[in-house]
Design an enzyme around this catalytic site. Structure first.
Site, PDB file in Angstrom:
ATOM      1  N   GLY A  64       0.830  -1.199   0.000  1.00  0.00           N
ATOM      2  CA  GLY A  64       0.000   0.000   0.000  1.00  0.00           C
ATOM      3  C   GLY A  64       0.865   1.249   0.000  1.00  0.00           C
ATOM      4  CB  CYS A  91       5.132  -4.279   0.231  1.00  0.00           C
ATOM      5  SG  CYS A  91       6.025  -2.761  -0.087  1.00  0.00           S
ATOM      6  CE1 TYR A  92       1.201   1.295   5.364  1.00  0.00           C
ATOM      7  CE2 TYR A  92      -0.402  -0.451   5.772  1.00  0.00           C
ATOM      8  CZ  TYR A  92       0.095   0.812   6.053  1.00  0.00           C
ATOM      9  OH  TYR A  92      -0.495   1.569   7.024  1.00  0.00           O
ATOM     10  CG  HIS A 179       5.572  -6.154  -4.532  1.00  0.00           C
ATOM     11  ND1 HIS A 179       4.318  -5.922  -4.023  1.00  0.00           N
ATOM     12  CD2 HIS A 179       6.312  -5.072  -4.213  1.00  0.00           C
ATOM     13  CE1 HIS A 179       4.286  -4.749  -3.427  1.00  0.00           C
ATOM     14  NE2 HIS A 179       5.494  -4.211  -3.529  1.00  0.00           N
ATOM     15  CD  GLU A 181       2.506  -8.776  -5.214  1.00  0.00           C
ATOM     16  OE1 GLU A 181       3.237  -9.571  -4.594  1.00  0.00           O
ATOM     17  OE2 GLU A 181       2.310  -7.605  -4.835  1.00  0.00           O
ATOM     18  CG  ASP A 237     -14.739  -8.224 -20.135  1.00  0.00           C
ATOM     19  OD1 ASP A 237     -13.974  -9.194 -20.280  1.00  0.00           O
ATOM     20  OD2 ASP A 237     -14.376  -7.124 -19.687  1.00  0.00           O
ATOM     21  CE  LYS A 382     -10.383  -8.418 -20.980  1.00  0.00           C
ATOM     22  NZ  LYS A 382     -11.439  -7.400 -20.952  1.00  0.00           N
TER      23      LYS A 382
END
Ligand code: XMP
Length: 526
Positions: A64, A91-92, A179, A181, A237, A382
């Site tokens: 964050g 992280c945060y 991170h 991710e 979509d 997605k």
């Protein structure tokens, strides 16, 4: 009774991602789902009632933008610790975990952004199976943990952050300054996989293939024999939404496609041919080109253009819907809303606001025609929507098509928009895209398109000088569209595209290639 966002009847293992506002929060949930475990994102200040209802097998605290060294910045609620489930702070998330357990966090003079070498200092379940002691990781932080919280041990370091990972001696609490991710972090997926499988002991029971039947039944149950209206855009979509509804309710689905005159070459014909002629949907095409052009006439400012296009779209859709509705008595409106459109922001828990793409917002519909929403994709990312589309036999050229912005060519013509410029851009873009397909390069780039620059430059055709406009070619490679690299396309290829554009389009005298990454540039030019 509060309903789980998705898996209504199934009790499947869930990892909760608590959002502290990082640009990467969605990536965390996507990665967990890629691993085969269901994951949901909720604001950091989630109520304990909701938390208990969701009954997660583990909680991930996202990064964050705030600093825990300041008062009144977000903190982990005690109800998270009361759940007695594993926690991973990123992280945060790591910093607040440290600060709330008597560790110390300090603000570094220098912010660290980008690659860093991370050394594994201690064995950890998180790093199991990683057969090297040094990995490249992606960092993005200003603060760092400077002294360990009570009962925590250090498990890894980088040059600038001595405490780059840590874990509790007894409890299943883990934390990473980098991170995992982000695709730039080596072994990131393995680290997250170890957290969900080895530490949280989740079953991998999230499977997109199983969803079709469940969603079809849910739609049938929601709408019964009633008619449903859907705004079709030809994008992934809304196309997948149309296919699901077609399977569920057949001819009770009524689709509206608005031709705003800012679409790619032949796009209208292609949508009609696929959905109306092949799939045989009830499809009404609204030719609104003139209205859009009239509203955009003389407008140069990018923000203004975006606003006008969005507003005109809503007005036309409302009008059409009212017309159709008075003829047909329709109660339901289907939307291709996907998970990134509905994820609640950190404040939303308190003010109950939801962030929704503005042109999706049913709040734009007139009062007399408020309709109930049907949103069968609202908990999917997605890539998951694409997988569902493939199972529903949507052609791969629709599923694998590069993204196209809502305001269309409107944000790819710098300055004023007019039909001549649109036609030129459509021609140039079609040459570029067709050459990419022919050279087997289309799927190697994430997004490619032409941009129209109304700048007169000189050229020579035969013996004559001509002053004509410029086309810029843009092609990028990206995983998540949040950061992107310009695509290193072969010179011969760019040369061929350039030759074709200047030879075949009389009003273009020059072609340039955009070699800017994101950041600092964006993918689109406006
Ligand atoms: P930027 O230009 O912000 O684009 O780097 C990131 C991705 O988003 C698409 N994009 C939009 N999509 N409505 C959309 O539906 C918009 O207004 C819009 N603006 C940008 C862009 O094409 C890229 O894929």
């Amino acid at each position: 009774m509060m309903k789980k966002l998705s898996i209504a009847d199934k009790d499947i293992d869930t990892i909760l991602v608590l959002d502290f506002g990082s640009q990467y929060t969605q990536l965390i949930a996507r990665r967990i789902r890629e691993i085969g475990v269901y994951s949901e994102i909720l604001p950091w200040d989630i109520s304990s009632e909701k938390l208990q209802y969701l009954n997660p097998k583990g909680v991930i605290l996202s990064g964050g933008p705030e600093s825990v060294t300041k008062t009144n910045t977000p903190r982990i609620s005690n109800s998270i610790f009361e759940l007695s489930v594993p926690i991973l702070g990123i992280c945060y998330g790591m910093q607040t975990l440290a600060e709330q357990n008597d560790g110390k966090v300090t603000t570094s003079r220098k912010k660290e952004f980008g690659y860093s070498k991370f050394s594994i200092e201690e064995e950890s379940l998180l790093f199991k199976g990683i057969n090297t002691k040094e990995i490249e990781v992606w960092m993005s932080h200003g603060d760092k943990v400077s002294s360990l919280p009570n009962n925590f041990v250090l498990t890894g370091s980088t040059e600038s952050a001595q405490i780059a990972s840590m874990e509790h001696k007894e409890l299943p609490y883990y934390a990473l300054q980098f991170h995992p991710e982000v695709s730039h972090t080596n072994f990131g997926l393995e680290i997250l996989g170890n957290f969900v499988s080895l530490i949280c002991k989740c079953k991998k029971d999230w499977n997109i293939g199983d969803l079709i039947e469940q969603r079809v039944n849910e739609i049938k149950e929601q709408v019964g024999n009633e008619k449903v209206l859907l705004g079709l855009s030809g994008g992934v979509d809304s196309s997948v939404t149309a296919m699901l509804l077609d399977k569920a309710i057949g001819s009770n689905l009524i689709c509206v496609f608005i031709d705003n005159g800012l679409l790619r070459k032949n796009e209208v014909e292609e949508v009609v041919s696929l959905f109306k002629e092949n799939i045989k949907l009830n499809l009404e095409v609204v030719d609104a080109k003139k209205t859009f052009y009239r509203h955009l006439n003389g407008v140069k400012d990018p923000e203004q253009k975006r606003k006008i296009i969005g507003r005109t779209f809503i007005d036309i859709f409302d009008n059409e819907s009212v017309n159709i509705k008075t003829k047909e008595e329709i109660k339901f409106l289907a939307q291709g809303t996907i998970y990134p459109d509905v994820i609640e922001s950190s404040e939303s828990e308190s003010n109950e606001a939801r962030i929704i793409k503005s042109h999706h917002n049913v709040g734009g519909l007139p009062d007399e025609m408020k309709m109930e929403l049907v949103e069968p994709l609202r908990d999917l990312f997605k890539d998951e929507v694409r997988k569902l589309g493939a199972k529903l036999d949507l052609p791969s050229d629709i599923l694998n098509r590069h993204p196209f912005p809502g305001p269309g060519l409107g944000v790819r013509i710098m300055g004023e928009i007019n039909p001549d410029r649109i036609r030129l851009l459509q021609e140039a873009d079609s040459i570029f895209i067709n050459e990419l397909i022919k050279a087997d390069l289309y799927d190697d780039v994430s997004q490619a398109f032409c941009v129209y620059l109304p700048i007169k430059t000189v050229g020579v055709v035969g013996d004559e000088r001509r002053y004509a406009d410029v086309i810029a070619l843009r092609a990028v490679e990206t995983v998540d569209f949040m950061t992107a690299r310009w695509a290193d396309l072969p010179y011969e290829f760019i040369s061929k595209v350039s030759n074709r554009i200047v030879n075949e389009i009389a009003d273009i005298s020059r072609v340039v290639y955009d070699v800017t990454g994101k950041p600092p540039a964006t993918i689109e030019w406006e």
